[in-house]
Design a protein around this motif. Structure first.
Motif: not given
Length: 812
Positions: A296-312, A314-323
């Motif tokens: 699955q490669g980078q696509a799965l890594e990105d998917h799992a990373t989003w969910y890990a970041l969402a736990e920390a 919130g689920p709206d990436w547009r409101r995460w710290p800019a970087p």
């Protein structure tokens, strides 16, 4: 902003620029009506494509740049070849141009003829030294036609609870339904709602058509007990408490009439899965997980990373710290490693879910289904979700997909889904679309594509404007179809396009040419260009899935009784007086009932029966009508089988109606479990209608106890017709072998013969040979002959024996 015409429509220059970027400046809601797009909509759509059209000077500059690009380019970014024929785009190359094609398997070709199917890299060099590179998609001319016809069940998986579910239907329930429907009902497929990964809550958006990711499935559908490591969890007390919690969630829906609570279900499952993860994987499963992640490669890594970041965060990436909003930033890479355990957890969840999805499809095929599970592809993703974050360079910013005003909705629709940029898709060789399809076809016997017209064009609504202020943006339909046909053919799967509503001329013809089925819903099939009455069954198209309803429409029982009008009235959704709405609905249904009676599909006895019997007879007649059409696939809305009157989704509502949260229920609104469905006389009567009309020839006859929750079948019960014959053969041969052993060991035959003066001298060589070799061979021949005679007799009596089953197996 560039000056529009006095009526607000685009200027001539803006219209030319829009046409060069496949942005429409008008649309036709009907053959005799053309509606112009606003200059604001066109300008905003161009801006989302990276084209500045904000002033007249900007329009002129952008127009000059685009015209020069088109004039100078040798090839478009992606070209298509159907079958062995070279791409038509190559005809525009200068004479003497050289080609180099690097195939996806690493080979090199100098000609575009007879290329293998795949996505290759094409380099063209003109005599003047100009060079162009393009992705070359080579696809079969069309998907293979399906032999014969089949019928299947349509159900929203979350609504199908069993006595083992954790408060909503899951993948084990899906496998159980498919196994039962294939064996007991002779069904050829089960179609479900999209099972895409959702944006996490609470509250989670319950709509399966606004997912966080279409590429990966949602672990909320897991059956936790089916994970192999579940059996080895050491904290049994905590696990037992979670199972009791799951039972309470199930009972709340089935016994207390509460709505399906997806968030509560996921909270319980997540805790249980955290426990299961403490059990180390065995070497084989650990290797399988590593292989899956590598595949699955980078696509799965990105998917799992989003969910890990969402736990920390919130689920709206547009409101995460800019970087962290950039999936490729150094800060995101550091955060991924800091959250490595959670990233691994979410990758593991995808792997488990993929395995159970695959198991459900395997169960369907082993039950004799020719197609198996039909999965559903939503038209887009949630703007705050994983796909929109990981693939943001492929999405059009500030835009949402919707629908223009039409006869059914004068205000148009805004679905809140960001559209893909057609230019970025072409530049990447449609990589996101290819990866998406490849992931779904891993476990799909067929794929339904919601709003399949989106392969051709989508209605873009600028953020902040009403849907009426949108415009169409066109996609390269040939390339989109080529990718679809290529990936479906590789997987050996069917494709069904949902082509309801406003469909521009040529779309259905293009889909049919490539072997993509359409969708026909009975109530919409009228002779619109003639007398506008119900379309005779013989005039229906064959290459389609024919149904009586969908998840967005009233159930058949509700339509026949008028309950759908009463529901909309109770919710204040009617735009006309109730009497007018009732009269129109009754006239519509009356015309269909009249047609059913004309064809002899509605028994005369139904008129004198009770309301319930008339309703049931009407539902059966509707499906009999579908069987009269040439449609190759007929779908039975599973709630129709028990008289459910509630729609799963009521468009135009949000809090007023519990969309996507209702279990399947009977005519009185009582929830019905999978076990109840399997034992339902009413459902069996409906499916008997389908089988009586000889739509399919099931591999094996139905058995009264061939239902979930019935007496556990014996090994003999679970065998198919051919398997039972093999068991008989094996039993006969085993009995014969036992008999021979008894004979050979019997003192009465294997005598230590008294030979006069030398008692107990034993048998002679000849006698030994006869007793221990010739006698067993003779007995074996006799027994084998008896088995062959019985086998031929069985074949004469059983038309579903070896020859028929072998053909079915070949299709599977």
């Amino acid at each position: 902003m560039t000056a529009p015409r006095p009526d607000g429509t685009p200027s001539e220059a803006l219209s030319r620029l829009a046409a060069l970027h496949d942005v429409a400046t008008s649309y036709r809601p009907s053959p005799d009506t053309t509606v112009p797009a606003s200059a604001a909509a066109v300008t905003r759509a161009l801006a989302a494509l990276g084209v500045d059209a904000s002033t007249e000077e900007a329009v002129r500059a952008a127009l000059a740049v685009r015209e020069q690009e088109i004039a100078e380019r040798l090839l478009p970014p992606t070209v298509v070849a159907w079958g062995a024929r070279p791409p038509e785009a190559l005809a525009a190359l200068p004479e003497g141009a050289r080609l180099e094609i690097r195939t996806e398997d690493g080979g090199t070709r100098a000609s575009a003829e007879d290329l293998p199917p795949g996505v290759h890299l094409l380099t063209a060099t003109a005599p003047d030294g100009r060079t162009a590179r393009a992705h070359l998609i080579v696809a079969p001319p069309r998907l293979p036609a399906v032999e014969g016809r089949s019928y299947g069940l349509l159900v929203q998986l979350y609504s199908l609870l069993s006595r083992r579910s954790w408060g909503m239907g899951d993948l084990a329930d899906l496998g159980e339904l498919a196994a039962w429907a294939g064996r007991a009902l002779g069904a050829g497929f089960v179609q479900v709602n999209p099972l895409h990964a959702a944006v996490p809550g609470p509250p989670t958006d319950p709509s399966p058509y606004r997912p966080s990711s279409r590429r990966f499935p949602d672990p909320v559908h897991l059956r936790v007990e089916a994970v192999p490591e579940f059996a080895y969890v050491e904290d049994r007390e905590r696990l037992h408490a979670l199972l009791e919690r799951a039972a309470r969630l199930r009972e709340a829906v089935l016994g207390k009439g509460e709505l399906i609570d997806r968030d509560a279900v996921w909270d319980a499952k997540r805790e249980a899965l955290d426990l299961v993860r403490t059990v180390p994987l065995g070497p084989g499963r650990a290797a399988a997980l590593r292989a899956f992640r590598a595949e699955q490669g980078q696509a799965l890594e990105d998917h799992a990373t989003w969910y890990a970041l969402a736990e920390a965060h919130g689920p709206d990436w547009r409101r995460w710290p800019a970087p962290l909003r950039d999936p490729r930033s150094a800060e995101t890479a550091r955060a991924r490693e800091e959250l490595r355990d959670r990233v691994d957890f979410h990758s593991w969840l995808v792997w488990l879910t993929d395995a159970q999805l695959t198991a459900a499809q395997r169960a369907a095929r082993e039950a004799g289904m020719g197609v198996g599970i039909v999965h559903d592809l939503a038209v887009g993703v949630h703007p705050t979700g994983a796909d929109a974050w990981a693939q943001q360079d492929h999405f059009a910013p500030g835009m949402s997909v919707g629908a223009p005003p039409d006869a059914f909705n004068a205000r148009g629709q805004d679905w809140g889904l960001p559209p893909w940029r057609p230019d970025r898709l072409a530049e990447s060789g449609y990589a996101p679309f290819r990866d998406l399809l490849r992931g779904l076809f891993r476990y799909a016997g067929a794929l339904r594509i919601d709003h399949v017209m989106g392969l051709f064009r989508l209605w873009w609504v600028p953020e902040g404007l009403p849907p009426t202020e949108g415009t169409y943006v066109r996609y390269d339909a040939e390339a989109m179809l080529a990718v679809l046909v290529l990936e479906a053919s590789r997987a050996g799967s069917l494709v069904i396009g949902e082509d309801l509503g406003t469909v521009e001329p040529g779309v259905r013809e293009a889909l049919r040419e490539r072997g993509v089925y359409g969708t026909s819903v009975l109530w919409f099939e009228r002779d619109w260009e003639g007398d506008r009455r119900p379309l005779p069954p013989e005039r229906w198209r064959a290459d389609c899935l024919a149904t009586a309803t969908t998840h967005d429409l009233p159930s058949t029982a509700a339509r026949l009784t008028g309950e759908h009008v009463e529901l909309r009235d109770r919710l204040g959704l009617l735009t006309r007086p109730l009497a007018e709405e009732r009269a129109e609905a009754e006239a519509d249904v009356g015309e269909w009932l009249e047609r059913l009676e004309e064809l002899g599909l509605l028994p005369a006895t139904a008129e004198g029966g009770s309301d319930a019997s008339r309703e049931e007879a009407g539902i059966q007649a509707v499906y009999r009508y579908l069987l009269r059409t040439p449609a190759r696939m007929v779908g039975v809305w599973l709630p129709d089988g028990v008289g459910d009157r509630r729609p799963q989704n009521l468009p135009g509502t949000w809090d007023q109606y519990p969309n996507w949260r209702l279990p399947v229920a009977d005519a009185e609104g009582r929830p019905v479990t999978l076990e109840d469905l399997a034992a339902s006389p009413r459902l069996r009567r409906l499916t008997d209608v389908l089988r009586a009309d000889a739509l399919v020839a099931p591999d094996r006859p139905a058995r009264p106890l061939d239902t979930p929750g019935a007496r556990p079948p014996t090994a003999f019960d679970t065998l198919g017709t051919v398997d039972k014959k093999n068991a008989l053969r094996a039993g006969a041969l085993a009995a014969g072998t036992t008999l021979m052993m008894l004979l050979m060991s019997s003192p009465a035959l294997a005598l230590n013969r008294d030979d006069g003066d030398d008692p107990g001298t034993g048998l002679s060589v000849i006698e030994t040979l006869g007793l221990y070799v010739l006698l067993p061979i003779g007995l074996f021949v006799v027994i084998a002959g008896l088995v062959m005679v019985a086998d031929k007799s069985h074949q004469k009596k059983d038309p579903t024996s070896s020859n028929v089953r072998t053909k079915a197996d070949a299709k599977a």
